[in-house]
Write an enzyme that holds these catalytic residues in place. Sequence first.
Site, PDB file in Angstrom:
ATOM      1  CB  CYS A 159       1.892 -78.822  48.463  1.00  0.00           C
ATOM      2  SG  CYS A 159       2.060 -80.616  48.640  1.00  0.00           S
ATOM      3  CB  CYS A 197       2.750 -85.610  44.122  1.00  0.00           C
ATOM      4  SG  CYS A 197       1.012 -85.223  44.409  1.00  0.00           S
TER       5      CYS A 197
END
Length: 365
Positions: free
Chosen positions: A207, A110
Amino acid sequence: MAEKHRQRIVIAMSGGVDSSVAAALLKEEGHEVIGISMQVWDYANFAAPEGEKFDTCCSLDDIHDARRVAEQIGIPFYVVNFEEEFRRLVIDDFVDEYFRGRTPNPCVRCNQRVKFELLLHKARELGADFLATGHYARRVRGEDGLYHLLRGLDPAKDQSYFLFTLTQDQLARTLFPLGEMTKEQVRRLAAERGLRVAEKGESQEICFVPDDDYVRFLEEERGTGLMAGEIVDRKGNVLGRHGGTYRYTVGQRRGLGIAHPTPLYVVGVDAERRQVIVGPAEELLATGLTATEVTWVVPPQGQTVEASCKIRYRHQPVPCTVAVRADGSAEVRFRQPEKSVTPGQAVVFYRDDEVLGGGWIEGRL
């Protein structure tokens, strides 16, 4: 602050205390600060148990928190929707890696592909001089004119491991306002400013897997009953069966379902043969590893680098020798054998507090 030092800075706001304090400090220094949150995942299908809340980042609740903090400190705030890109660049990679018998690290991906690529590009579109984040890491410019990435001052919170892919161009446009602080200092600064997130808990889980049940997530993505096969030892003796290679990672002991006189651990996963390989603890030891996609914050001098390395985030750095190859791979030799070298995880090279570079573990030696 003199006008000539005033900068336009985009701050990546997760809705947590770290990025909120970073935003407040930059505003107080006189900069033109713009808050941005990334929407990367739709949480509509996930409901936390009644009275509880997932300890994750980037949810809609977190974005609301970030917006309120931005209003409180008086900075403009925007949300950028990167759901499609995040799916393609991070989630699909996460799923593919597990089904290849590897254990991925989506937080590094990410940072590499979304935060310091897409979001940094968005900051440039807004005319920003810098992108700031709440990472506990430090960035300094050396006498050589190059930027150097250092551990955060707080060893308990240091996040430099997740940032090893940063390039010189990215570091030149990145700020880490919390790099010299401890978590306790950050919370105190938040409380002193009355920030609503001063006591907010830290994000703990991936997440897009807020309940931390990655097996459920993988099966929702690809279906159940896939990759089932045999549990074998190093000699190929069949000791049992398993429900899917993606359920196992190197070093795992629980969930094997095998009665054996000595404790057995997962020492390898062969997705092609659909085999989970187990053995005693000593078979977890490796003298080194091979790594691919190796990148360097500062180009190494020579083909051999003496360093220390971390083979997972909470791993204590160990002395090693890195043999650099022209094809972007490397061979890493430990001074002493190390346990649980896990394909798919990141190996990060350090010299004292400085991050030299890193890569992705391909196999053990």
